[in-house]
Design a protein around this motif. Structure first.
Motif, PDB file in Angstrom:
ATOM      1  N   THR A 289       0.831  -1.207   0.000  1.00  0.00           N
ATOM      2  CA  THR A 289       0.000   0.000   0.000  1.00  0.00           C
ATOM      3  C   THR A 289       0.862   1.252   0.000  1.00  0.00           C
ATOM      4  O   THR A 289       0.614   2.209  -0.745  1.00  0.00           O
TER       5      THR A 289
ATOM      6  N   TYR B 115     -10.090   4.850 -10.569  1.00  0.00           N
ATOM      7  CA  TYR B 115     -11.513   4.538 -10.693  1.00  0.00           C
ATOM      8  C   TYR B 115     -12.081   5.095 -11.993  1.00  0.00           C
ATOM      9  O   TYR B 115     -13.180   4.717 -12.424  1.00  0.00           O
TER      10      TYR B 115
ATOM     11  N   ASN C  97     -10.610 -11.764 -11.673  1.00  0.00           N
ATOM     12  CA  ASN C  97     -11.149 -10.894 -10.626  1.00  0.00           C
ATOM     13  C   ASN C  97     -11.417 -11.655  -9.337  1.00  0.00           C
ATOM     14  O   ASN C  97     -11.227 -11.130  -8.233  1.00  0.00           O
TER      15      ASN C  97
ATOM     16  N   PHE D  15      -8.729 -10.175  -5.569  1.00  0.00           N
ATOM     17  CA  PHE D  15      -9.809  -9.362  -5.016  1.00  0.00           C
ATOM     18  C   PHE D  15      -9.470  -7.881  -5.064  1.00  0.00           C
ATOM     19  O   PHE D  15     -10.292  -7.051  -5.442  1.00  0.00           O
ATOM     20  N   GLN D  16      -8.241  -7.545  -4.685  1.00  0.00           N
ATOM     21  CA  GLN D  16      -7.816  -6.145  -4.677  1.00  0.00           C
ATOM     22  C   GLN D  16      -6.349  -6.064  -5.094  1.00  0.00           C
ATOM     23  O   GLN D  16      -5.473  -5.843  -4.263  1.00  0.00           O
TER      24      GLN D  16
ATOM     25  N   TYR E 141      -9.307  -5.094 -12.688  1.00  0.00           N
ATOM     26  CA  TYR E 141      -8.815  -4.459 -11.456  1.00  0.00           C
ATOM     27  C   TYR E 141      -9.390  -5.110 -10.199  1.00  0.00           C
ATOM     28  O   TYR E 141      -9.562  -4.465  -9.182  1.00  0.00           O
ATOM     29  N   GLY E 142      -9.718  -6.379 -10.283  1.00  0.00           N
ATOM     30  CA  GLY E 142     -10.101  -7.107  -9.082  1.00  0.00           C
ATOM     31  C   GLY E 142     -11.582  -7.021  -8.761  1.00  0.00           C
ATOM     32  O   GLY E 142     -12.310  -6.132  -9.203  1.00  0.00           O
TER      33      GLY E 142
ATOM     34  N   LYS F 134     -13.053  -6.405  -5.884  1.00  0.00           N
ATOM     35  CA  LYS F 134     -13.442  -5.296  -5.007  1.00  0.00           C
ATOM     36  C   LYS F 134     -13.890  -4.089  -5.833  1.00  0.00           C
ATOM     37  O   LYS F 134     -14.936  -3.482  -5.554  1.00  0.00           O
ATOM     38  N   HIS F 135     -13.101  -3.746  -6.835  1.00  0.00           N
ATOM     39  CA  HIS F 135     -13.455  -2.606  -7.687  1.00  0.00           C
ATOM     40  C   HIS F 135     -14.775  -2.850  -8.398  1.00  0.00           C
ATOM     41  O   HIS F 135     -15.627  -1.950  -8.485  1.00  0.00           O
TER      42      HIS F 135
ATOM     43  N   GLU G 251     -17.763  -2.565  -5.916  1.00  0.00           N
ATOM     44  CA  GLU G 251     -18.034  -1.232  -5.376  1.00  0.00           C
ATOM     45  C   GLU G 251     -18.295  -0.183  -6.450  1.00  0.00           C
ATOM     46  O   GLU G 251     -18.659   0.945  -6.136  1.00  0.00           O
TER      47      GLU G 251
ATOM     48  N   THR H 156     -17.313  -1.956   7.221  1.00  0.00           N
ATOM     49  CA  THR H 156     -15.934  -2.335   7.533  1.00  0.00           C
ATOM     50  C   THR H 156     -15.700  -2.214   9.027  1.00  0.00           C
ATOM     51  O   THR H 156     -16.118  -1.246   9.666  1.00  0.00           O
TER      52      THR H 156
ATOM     53  N   THR I  77     -13.930  -6.172   5.637  1.00  0.00           N
ATOM     54  CA  THR I  77     -15.102  -5.580   5.003  1.00  0.00           C
ATOM     55  C   THR I  77     -16.096  -6.680   4.664  1.00  0.00           C
ATOM     56  O   THR I  77     -15.727  -7.692   4.085  1.00  0.00           O
TER      57      THR I  77
END
Length: 288
Positions: free
Chosen positions: A34, A49, A220, A224-225, A250-251, A253-254, A257, A268, A282
């Motif tokens: 990260t 995004y 995907n 996941f992320q 892009y996984g 999660k993207h 959401e 979360t 989450t």
């Protein structure tokens, strides 16, 4: 196949670290993936995004399909750090050396990402590896990895076959390049790495759709992320009626959401476990 993608993500982060003149094993380097994204991609990662911005970044890591539907060949490309030919045997072709154990911002730890996919490369298990260092120094090196074809003499002395890679005059073959046209989407190969998986058992030999559809859904789920988006490209020869032959990935999660039709609610929570420390979870409530 996911191991190849995670290796490509690692290679891209390593390249950016080296371009910043940081020792990846030092305390000055990012101490998590990260932190690496925030450091090396600064404000740009906040805009992933947005489809055009995400697409541009995704093309730094590509998976391209060719060949027939039942016997596809996959090319995995990354514009990452790349390797000099004389370092192939310590990186791409090595096992269990723990090359990344002391680099905290990458995922690969056990030096086995190069071997997981090759067992799905048809009966002959052929894999091509090609690379040139990110700074343009040195030559483009390449080799073929394969499952050794057992002879009667081999069977008399061995129970199992083994894997081997090609050398010419005891060295990884290489030649100078400025660029190569490898069929990449929107670019030619200049530096980085390409891995080609021949006769890859993508869907257990049952063609279920092109990479931008079936492949994207499968990848995907396993990613996941992901730290970085990737790009999936299929060919008109394989799917002439398919209107979408390239797309970013892009996984999960993207995807969850960015489209409200799947999720009724999500929340979360943070937990402090006495053995593993603080974790964040989450929870997603799916629509029925």
């Amino acid at each position: 196949l996911i191991e190849k993608v995670t290796n490509s993500i690692d290679a891209l982060l390593m390249k950016h670290c080296l371009e910043e003149n940081l020792n990846p094993r030092s305390a000055d380097a990012p101490q998590s993936m990260t932190e690496a994204i925030e450091t090396f991609f600064k404000d740009s990662h906040k805009n992933w995004y947005l489809a055009p911005v995400r697409k541009k970044q995704a093309q730094e890591i590509q998976i391209l399909a060719s060949g027939s539907k039942k016997h596809p060949t996959l090319l995995i490309y990354d514009n990452g750090e790349g390797q000099h030919p004389d370092n192939f045997e310590n990186t791409f072709l090595s096992l269990l050396r723990g090359n990344k154990n002391d680099i905290p911002f990458v995922q690969g730890k056990y030096n086995m990402g190069g071997t997981g996919a090759i067992v799905f490369c048809g009966k002959q298990r052929f894999q091509l590896v090609g690379s040139k260092r990110y700074d343009g120094s040195g030559k483009f090196g390449f080799t073929l990895v394969r499952k050794h074809p057992m002879s009667d003499e081999d069977r008399a002395t061995r129970k199992n076959t083994w894997y081997e890679y090609m050398l010419i005059d005891g060295k990884i073959p290489s030649f100078p390049i400025d660029e190569l046209d490898l069929g990449l989407h929107g670019r030619k190969f200049k530096t980085g790495t390409v891995i080609k998986l021949y006769d890859y058992d993508l869907y257990a030999k049952i063609p279920r759709g092109a990479l931008p559809q079936e492949g994207r859904r499968a990848i995907n789920q396993f990613l996941f992320q992901p730290a970085l988006p990737i790009y999936l490209v299929d060919s008109k020869d394989r799917y002439p009626k398919n209107k979408v032959l390239d797309i970013d990935c892009y996984g999960l999660k993207h995807r969850l959401e960015s489209d409200d039709k799947y999720i009724a609610d999500r929340f979360t929570e943070e937990y402090d476990d006495h053995e593993i420390g603080k974790i964040k979870a989450t929870c997603y409530a799916f629509n029925t």
